[in-house]
Enzyme design. Sequence first.
Site, short mmCIF file in Angstrom:
data_model
loop_
_atom_site.label_atom_id
_atom_site.label_comp_id
_atom_site.label_asym_id
_atom_site.label_seq_id
_atom_site.Cartn_x
_atom_site.Cartn_y
_atom_site.Cartn_z
N ASP A 180 -5.15 17.13 -5.47
CA ASP A 180 -4.70 18.59 -4.31
C ASP A 180 -5.54 20.17 -5.22
O ASP A 180 -4.68 20.42 -6.32
CB ASP A 180 -3.37 18.77 -3.67
CG ASP A 180 -2.76 20.01 -2.67
OD1 ASP A 180 -3.49 18.93 -1.58
OD2 ASP A 180 -2.40 20.54 -3.12
N PHE A 194 -18.90 23.92 -3.97
CA PHE A 194 -18.82 23.67 -2.75
C PHE A 194 -17.32 24.52 -2.36
O PHE A 194 -17.50 25.58 -3.49
CB PHE A 194 -18.01 22.67 -1.81
CG PHE A 194 -16.90 21.79 -2.76
CD1 PHE A 194 -17.41 21.06 -4.35
CD2 PHE A 194 -15.57 21.81 -2.54
CE1 PHE A 194 -16.56 20.28 -4.89
CE2 PHE A 194 -14.47 21.68 -3.23
CZ PHE A 194 -14.95 20.84 -4.81
N LYS A 249 -20.22 23.57 -14.30
CA LYS A 249 -18.84 23.39 -13.70
C LYS A 249 -18.34 22.22 -14.04
O LYS A 249 -17.17 22.21 -14.79
CB LYS A 249 -19.39 23.48 -12.19
CG LYS A 249 -17.95 23.39 -11.32
CD LYS A 249 -18.38 23.55 -9.83
CE LYS A 249 -17.10 23.46 -9.71
NZ LYS A 249 -16.54 23.00 -7.89
N TYR A 264 -15.17 27.94 -2.59
CA TYR A 264 -14.69 29.00 -2.74
C TYR A 264 -15.63 29.61 -3.92
O TYR A 264 -15.83 30.20 -5.08
CB TYR A 264 -12.85 29.45 -3.34
CG TYR A 264 -12.89 29.67 -1.93
CD1 TYR A 264 -12.72 30.81 -1.19
CD2 TYR A 264 -11.91 27.98 -1.87
CE1 TYR A 264 -11.63 30.69 0.03
CE2 TYR A 264 -10.87 28.36 -0.79
CZ TYR A 264 -10.74 29.59 0.52
OH TYR A 264 -10.30 29.59 1.77
N ASP A 265 -16.71 28.56 -4.46
CA ASP A 265 -17.51 28.05 -6.02
C ASP A 265 -18.70 29.69 -6.06
O ASP A 265 -17.91 30.04 -6.99
CB ASP A 265 -18.06 27.21 -6.54
CG ASP A 265 -17.51 25.69 -6.30
OD1 ASP A 265 -16.55 26.38 -7.57
OD2 ASP A 265 -17.96 24.65 -6.32
N ARG A 279 -10.54 20.75 -12.08
CA ARG A 279 -10.99 19.44 -11.50
C ARG A 279 -11.10 18.77 -13.08
O ARG A 279 -10.17 17.65 -13.18
CB ARG A 279 -11.26 18.69 -10.80
CG ARG A 279 -11.85 17.48 -9.99
CD ARG A 279 -12.51 17.50 -8.93
NE ARG A 279 -11.72 17.98 -7.67
CZ ARG A 279 -12.23 19.63 -7.67
NH1 ARG A 279 -13.27 19.91 -7.30
NH2 ARG A 279 -11.37 19.94 -6.43
N ALA A 325 -15.96 15.46 0.71
CA ALA A 325 -17.23 14.74 0.80
C ALA A 325 -17.57 15.57 -1.22
O ALA A 325 -18.22 15.23 -1.74
CB ALA A 325 -18.25 14.97 1.50
P1 ITT Z 1 -8.66 16.49 0.68
O1 ITT Z 1 -7.24 17.29 1.11
O2 ITT Z 1 -9.02 15.47 1.20
O3 ITT Z 1 -8.89 15.89 -0.83
P2 ITT Z 1 -9.36 18.94 0.85
O4 ITT Z 1 -10.52 20.30 0.97
O5 ITT Z 1 -8.65 19.15 2.57
O6 ITT Z 1 -9.95 17.68 1.20
P3 ITT Z 1 -7.15 20.30 -0.91
O7 ITT Z 1 -6.16 20.36 0.48
O8 ITT Z 1 -6.61 19.84 -2.21
O9 ITT Z 1 -8.35 19.58 -0.33
O10 ITT Z 1 -7.88 21.78 -0.33
C1 ITT Z 1 -8.85 22.43 -1.67
C2 ITT Z 1 -9.71 22.86 -1.15
O11 ITT Z 1 -8.99 24.40 -2.04
C3 ITT Z 1 -10.83 22.53 -0.96
O12 ITT Z 1 -10.93 22.47 0.45
C4 ITT Z 1 -11.41 23.77 -1.26
O13 ITT Z 1 -12.18 24.97 -0.08
C5 ITT Z 1 -11.19 24.60 -3.03
N1 ITT Z 1 -11.17 24.41 -3.45
C6 ITT Z 1 -10.96 23.03 -4.18
N2 ITT Z 1 -11.57 22.62 -5.09
C7 ITT Z 1 -12.11 23.61 -5.68
C8 ITT Z 1 -13.96 23.41 -6.29
O14 ITT Z 1 -13.70 23.15 -7.45
N3 ITT Z 1 -14.65 24.50 -6.18
C9 ITT Z 1 -14.59 25.31 -5.07
N4 ITT Z 1 -14.02 25.63 -4.14
C10 ITT Z 1 -12.56 24.07 -4.76
#
Ligand code: ITT
Length: 297
Positions: free
Chosen positions: A76, A162, A185, A164-165, A191, A18
């Site tokens: 990803d 969200f 951010k 590890y931010d 991203r 989300a």
């Molecule tokens: P989807 O695959 O459904 O998109 P997911 O959370 O499983 O959701 P990923 O497999 O890409 O997504 O895992 C990426 C993880 O990396 C995500 O759950 C976060 O914990 C971390 N992450 C990615 N971008 C982040 C951000 O902008 N800030 C903090 N943590 C981030």
Amino acid sequence: MTHNLEHGMRLVVASHNAGKVWEIKQLIAPFGLDAVSAGDLDLPEPEETETTFAGNAKLKALAAAKASGLPALADDSGLEVDVLGGAPGIYSARWAGPSKDFSLAMTKVAEEVSARHGWAAPGPRANFICRLCLAWPDGQTEVFEGRVDGVLVWPARGGNGFGYDPMFLPDGKGQTFGEMEPAEKHAMSHRSRAFALFKAAKLEGLAHTADCEASHGAGAYEGLAAAAANLSTQAELGTFVANLRSDLKTNGAEWENADLESFLEAVQAWITDSRTLEEEPRWRLLAKALLAGSRYE
Ligand code: ITT
């Protein structure tokens, strides 16, 4: 010839996270694309079986494009810590366990860093990375990359964002991603850097509309819902409650239950009606109950 996106086209945001869906919808909103999430369309969550960020981004985008018949955008992403050999990397989400509890995942990262490196200033080098894949139902794909470098801090700081931010301090900044306002951010994140390349390649011809004003009002509830679905820490709950209060001030007319009696009644009804969610982090459960209080009928 690569396919092009056109004004008014429907685009699937192929993520079940989300927090990510909300960030990507905010980025897309000004370009007149109708963004729906994989969850809105009830698309199944594919297993991430590839060994690279790009491989998993393609896998997720293609699965959503083929299942929906629409172009799909998947992200990803993850945190890479140098002294941990790039871990958690593609396993960033999995380090949080089945309940997606990032307070546990951050503690695990902190413990591994303590064991291998310690926390002497300026902290261990780390980066967030993002691969954004646009896929089409016929199998065509394009991948865009973004990265942001910094150091880890411990204890974690801040209740925004969200994942590890709260433990990531980008180079040149005094605040972690968890302490920054979302717009700050967004101006520098992995991203949004990947998104800038996607925008240059695929959205250049699309007018940047003023609709984003309107979409911000509607986005306020979505932003709260994304935070409630993702938050893991006590600090994030504190920020969530502050944002819920300001939503009452600015969007109170949209609340079903704006007086205390009906608000508490709705919180009670939500708690009674919900199936037992013991595996969810307790701060997240509390946030969901409070959010339900505002609109639950
Ligand atoms: P989807 O695959 O459904 O998109 P997911 O959370 O499983 O959701 P990923 O497999 O890409 O997504 O895992 C990426 C993880 O990396 C995500 O759950 C976060 O914990 C971390 N992450 C990615 N971008 C982040 C951000 O902008 N800030 C903090 N943590 C981030």
